[in-house]
Design a protein around this motif. Structure first.
Motif, PDB file in Angstrom:
ATOM      1  N   THR A 175       0.734  -1.115  -0.019  1.00 50.91           N
ATOM      2  CA  THR A 175      -0.032   0.112  -0.053  1.00 50.91           C
ATOM      3  C   THR A 175       0.781   1.384   0.079  1.00 50.91           C
ATOM      4  OG1 THR A 175      -0.276  -0.121   2.509  1.00 50.91           O
ATOM      5  CG2 THR A 175      -1.848  -1.006   1.249  1.00 50.91           C
ATOM      6  N   ARG A 176       2.018   1.283   0.559  1.00 45.70           N
ATOM      7  CA  ARG A 176       3.045   2.370   0.800  1.00 45.70           C
ATOM      8  C   ARG A 176       4.528   1.593   0.582  1.00 45.70           C
ATOM      9  NH1 ARG A 176       6.139   5.516   3.549  1.00 45.70           N
ATOM     10  NH2 ARG A 176       6.180   7.916   3.001  1.00 45.70           N
ATOM     11  N   ARG A 177       5.419   2.003  -0.241  1.00 47.76           N
ATOM     12  CA  ARG A 177       6.652   1.647  -0.381  1.00 47.76           C
ATOM     13  C   ARG A 177       7.464   2.961  -0.005  1.00 47.76           C
ATOM     14  NH1 ARG A 177      11.821   1.062  -0.664  1.00 47.76           N
ATOM     15  NH2 ARG A 177      12.959  -0.242  -2.138  1.00 47.76           N
ATOM     16  N   GLY A 178       8.185   3.064   1.153  1.00 46.85           N
ATOM     17  CA  GLY A 178       8.897   3.956   1.728  1.00 46.85           C
ATOM     18  C   GLY A 178      10.427   3.669   1.603  1.00 46.85           C
ATOM     19  N   ARG A 179      11.426   4.741   1.867  1.00 39.37           N
ATOM     20  CA  ARG A 179      12.802   4.161   1.842  1.00 39.37           C
ATOM     21  C   ARG A 179      13.211   3.287   2.754  1.00 39.37           C
ATOM     22  NH1 ARG A 179      15.285  10.155   1.632  1.00 39.37           N
ATOM     23  NH2 ARG A 179      14.729   9.622   3.637  1.00 39.37           N
ATOM     24  N   SER A 180      12.819   3.404   3.932  1.00 37.89           N
ATOM     25  CA  SER A 180      12.956   2.198   5.177  1.00 37.89           C
ATOM     26  C   SER A 180      12.238   1.366   5.577  1.00 37.89           C
ATOM     27  CB  SER A 180      13.730   3.404   6.437  1.00 37.89           C
ATOM     28  OG  SER A 180      12.614   3.970   6.726  1.00 37.89           O
ATOM     29  N   ALA A 181      10.933   1.746   5.292  1.00 38.46           N
ATOM     30  CA  ALA A 181       9.647   0.636   5.573  1.00 38.46           C
ATOM     31  C   ALA A 181       8.767   0.677   4.450  1.00 38.46           C
ATOM     32  CB  ALA A 181       8.939   0.904   6.919  1.00 38.46           C
ATOM     33  N   SER A 182       8.101  -0.127   4.267  1.00 32.02           N
ATOM     34  CA  SER A 182       6.813  -0.690   3.374  1.00 32.02           C
ATOM     35  C   SER A 182       5.897  -0.920   4.247  1.00 32.02           C
ATOM     36  CB  SER A 182       7.109  -1.691   2.423  1.00 32.02           C
ATOM     37  OG  SER A 182       8.243  -1.287   1.541  1.00 32.02           O
ATOM     38  N   PHE A 183       4.683  -0.761   4.028  1.00 33.83           N
ATOM     39  CA  PHE A 183       3.275  -1.099   4.445  1.00 33.83           C
ATOM     40  C   PHE A 183       2.676  -2.015   3.302  1.00 33.83           C
ATOM     41  CE2 PHE A 183       4.811   2.786   6.100  1.00 33.83           C
ATOM     42  CZ  PHE A 183       4.969   2.553   7.372  1.00 33.83           C
ATOM     43  N   VAL A 184       1.868  -3.065   3.857  1.00 28.36           N
ATOM     44  CA  VAL A 184       1.125  -4.312   3.036  1.00 28.36           C
ATOM     45  C   VAL A 184       0.173  -4.754   3.520  1.00 28.36           C
ATOM     46  CG1 VAL A 184       3.082  -5.918   4.064  1.00 28.36           C
ATOM     47  CG2 VAL A 184       1.909  -6.230   1.802  1.00 28.36           C
ATOM     48  N   GLU A 185      -0.854  -5.056   2.795  1.00 29.98           N
ATOM     49  CA  GLU A 185      -2.085  -5.569   3.227  1.00 29.98           C
ATOM     50  C   GLU A 185      -2.113  -7.051   2.695  1.00 29.98           C
ATOM     51  OE1 GLU A 185      -4.667  -4.008   5.340  1.00 29.98           O
ATOM     52  OE2 GLU A 185      -3.383  -2.296   5.697  1.00 29.98           O
ATOM     53  N   ALA A 186      -3.036  -8.046   3.200  1.00 30.75           N
ATOM     54  CA  ALA A 186      -2.989  -9.468   2.681  1.00 30.75           C
ATOM     55  C   ALA A 186      -4.510  -9.911   3.233  1.00 30.75           C
ATOM     56  CB  ALA A 186      -1.901  -9.895   2.922  1.00 30.75           C
ATOM     57  N   ASP A 187      -5.044 -10.646   2.216  1.00 28.49           N
ATOM     58  CA  ASP A 187      -6.137 -11.656   2.669  1.00 28.49           C
ATOM     59  C   ASP A 187      -5.734 -13.129   2.220  1.00 28.49           C
ATOM     60  OD1 ASP A 187      -7.022 -12.074   0.064  1.00 28.49           O
ATOM     61  OD2 ASP A 187      -8.410 -10.097   0.472  1.00 28.49           O
ATOM     62  N   ILE A 188      -6.520 -13.964   3.044  1.00 31.54           N
ATOM     63  CA  ILE A 188      -6.786 -15.475   2.654  1.00 31.54           C
ATOM     64  C   ILE A 188      -8.031 -15.724   2.504  1.00 31.54           C
ATOM     65  CG2 ILE A 188      -6.503 -17.881   3.292  1.00 31.54           C
ATOM     66  CD1 ILE A 188      -4.183 -16.997   5.370  1.00 31.54           C
ATOM     67  N   ALA A 232      -4.551  -9.389   7.079  1.00 28.60           N
ATOM     68  CA  ALA A 232      -3.582  -8.982   7.653  1.00 28.60           C
ATOM     69  C   ALA A 232      -2.987  -7.435   7.228  1.00 28.60           C
ATOM     70  CB  ALA A 232      -2.376  -9.981   7.602  1.00 28.60           C
ATOM     71  N   SER A 233      -2.446  -6.960   8.024  1.00 30.65           N
ATOM     72  CA  SER A 233      -1.583  -5.606   7.829  1.00 30.65           C
ATOM     73  C   SER A 233      -0.291  -5.713   8.493  1.00 30.65           C
ATOM     74  CB  SER A 233      -2.417  -4.359   8.261  1.00 30.65           C
ATOM     75  OG  SER A 233      -2.386  -4.224   9.330  1.00 30.65           O
ATOM     76  N   SER A 234       0.591  -5.114   7.459  1.00 32.71           N
ATOM     77  CA  SER A 234       2.019  -5.467   7.809  1.00 32.71           C
ATOM     78  C   SER A 234       2.991  -4.296   7.733  1.00 32.71           C
ATOM     79  CB  SER A 234       2.656  -6.808   7.310  1.00 32.71           C
ATOM     80  OG  SER A 234       4.011  -7.141   7.935  1.00 32.71           O
ATOM     81  N   THR A 235       4.195  -4.205   8.587  1.00 35.29           N
ATOM     82  CA  THR A 235       5.338  -3.266   8.208  1.00 35.29           C
ATOM     83  C   THR A 235       6.357  -3.904   7.933  1.00 35.29           C
ATOM     84  OG1 THR A 235       4.089  -1.618   9.606  1.00 35.29           O
ATOM     85  CG2 THR A 235       6.225  -1.097   9.055  1.00 35.29           C
ATOM     86  N   CYS A 236       7.259  -3.896   6.915  1.00 35.48           N
ATOM     87  CA  CYS A 236       8.252  -4.456   6.818  1.00 35.48           C
ATOM     88  C   CYS A 236       9.483  -3.487   6.568  1.00 35.48           C
ATOM     89  CB  CYS A 236       8.409  -5.216   5.240  1.00 35.48           C
ATOM     90  SG  CYS A 236       7.392  -6.680   5.498  1.00 35.48           S
ATOM     91  N   LEU A 237      10.492  -3.638   7.632  1.00 39.03           N
ATOM     92  CA  LEU A 237      11.504  -2.915   7.574  1.00 39.03           C
ATOM     93  C   LEU A 237      12.589  -3.112   6.197  1.00 39.03           C
ATOM     94  CD1 LEU A 237      13.704  -0.766   9.038  1.00 39.03           C
ATOM     95  CD2 LEU A 237      14.518  -2.907   9.983  1.00 39.03           C
ATOM     96  N   ILE A 238      13.026  -1.970   5.561  1.00 40.77           N
ATOM     97  CA  ILE A 238      13.737  -2.291   4.254  1.00 40.77           C
ATOM     98  C   ILE A 238      15.473  -2.273   4.651  1.00 40.77           C
ATOM     99  CG2 ILE A 238      14.430  -1.260   2.049  1.00 40.77           C
ATOM    100  CD1 ILE A 238      11.590  -2.151   2.396  1.00 40.77           C
ATOM    101  N   ILE A 239      16.178  -3.215   4.349  1.00 39.99           N
ATOM    102  CA  ILE A 239      17.475  -3.548   4.890  1.00 39.99           C
ATOM    103  C   ILE A 239      18.631  -3.596   3.706  1.00 39.99           C
ATOM    104  CG2 ILE A 239      19.174  -4.818   6.239  1.00 39.99           C
ATOM    105  CD1 ILE A 239      16.307  -5.964   7.330  1.00 39.99           C
ATOM    106  N   PRO A 240      19.422  -2.607   3.515  1.00 43.81           N
ATOM    107  CA  PRO A 240      20.723  -2.782   2.524  1.00 43.81           C
ATOM    108  C   PRO A 240      21.387  -4.160   2.818  1.00 43.81           C
ATOM    109  CG  PRO A 240      20.791  -0.472   3.787  1.00 43.81           C
ATOM    110  CD  PRO A 240      19.693  -1.391   4.364  1.00 43.81           C
TER     111      PRO A 240
END
Length: 173
Positions: A136-149, A160-168
């Motif tokens: 739903t939103r891709r940032g430089r250090s974090a991305s936000f994502v939604e999902a369903d089953i 689900a909703s999730s936040t992922c840390l972007i790591i070099p």
């Protein structure tokens, strides 16, 4: 004489998998989308977790991933339905892969948090379930994502909703 309860039949499950790529530098030479497409088309062996839950790719596009998973009795909790960990693992996988599909070469991610809402039970009789994850939103250090089953009739079983840390993942890492 009181009839004895029927003893359940013992079952077993054998899991076959290949060891993941030991050379992380080689792994991160590709973009996230290239990595996922190689997994999807079988060029690269799937991660070991896939064999535990029957996880397979259906489609991979930038920021949007669809997978299926196969629940069975080996995923049951004590009350005879699929354990919430199965839901969470499938949703975390599809969320993470959706984020991964947006990453350039040399960049990885990790889940910072995930919120799962269980809407309907899953049992072995549910059959194959389909998980869809979208960024739903891709940032430089974090991305936000939604999902369903969803089940085969399209009913939403969990979200689900999730936040992922972007790591070099450069040579120093």
């Amino acid at each position: 004489m009181t009839p004895q309860p029927e003893v359940p039949t013992n079952r077993s499950r054998t899991i076959h998998y290949q060891s993941p790529e030991p050379d992380k530098k080689k792994l991160f030479e590709r973009t996230g989308l290239e990595q996922l497409r190689a997994l999807s088309d079988g060029t690269v062996a799937p991660p070991p977790i896939s064999s535990h839950i029957g996880l397979e790719f259906v489609s991979v596009a930038e920021g949007d991933v669809v997978m299926t998973a196969q629940p069975d009795e080996s995923h049951y909790n004590p009350i005879g339905s699929i354990h919430g960990g199965f839901f969470a693992t499938v949703l975390d996988s599809v969320c993470g892969c959706a984020v991964h599909s947006t990453l350039p070469a040399g960049v990885g991610y990790t889940s910072l948090e995930i919120k799962v809402s269980f809407l309907r039970p899953i049992t072995a009789e549910t059959g194959t379930v389909t998980a869809h994850g979208w960024v739903t939103r891709r940032g430089r250090s974090a991305s936000f994502v939604e999902a369903d089953i969803r089940d085969s009739q399209g009913r939403v079983l969990a979200t689900a909703s999730s936040t992922c840390l972007i790591i070099p993942m450069g040579p120093a890492q």
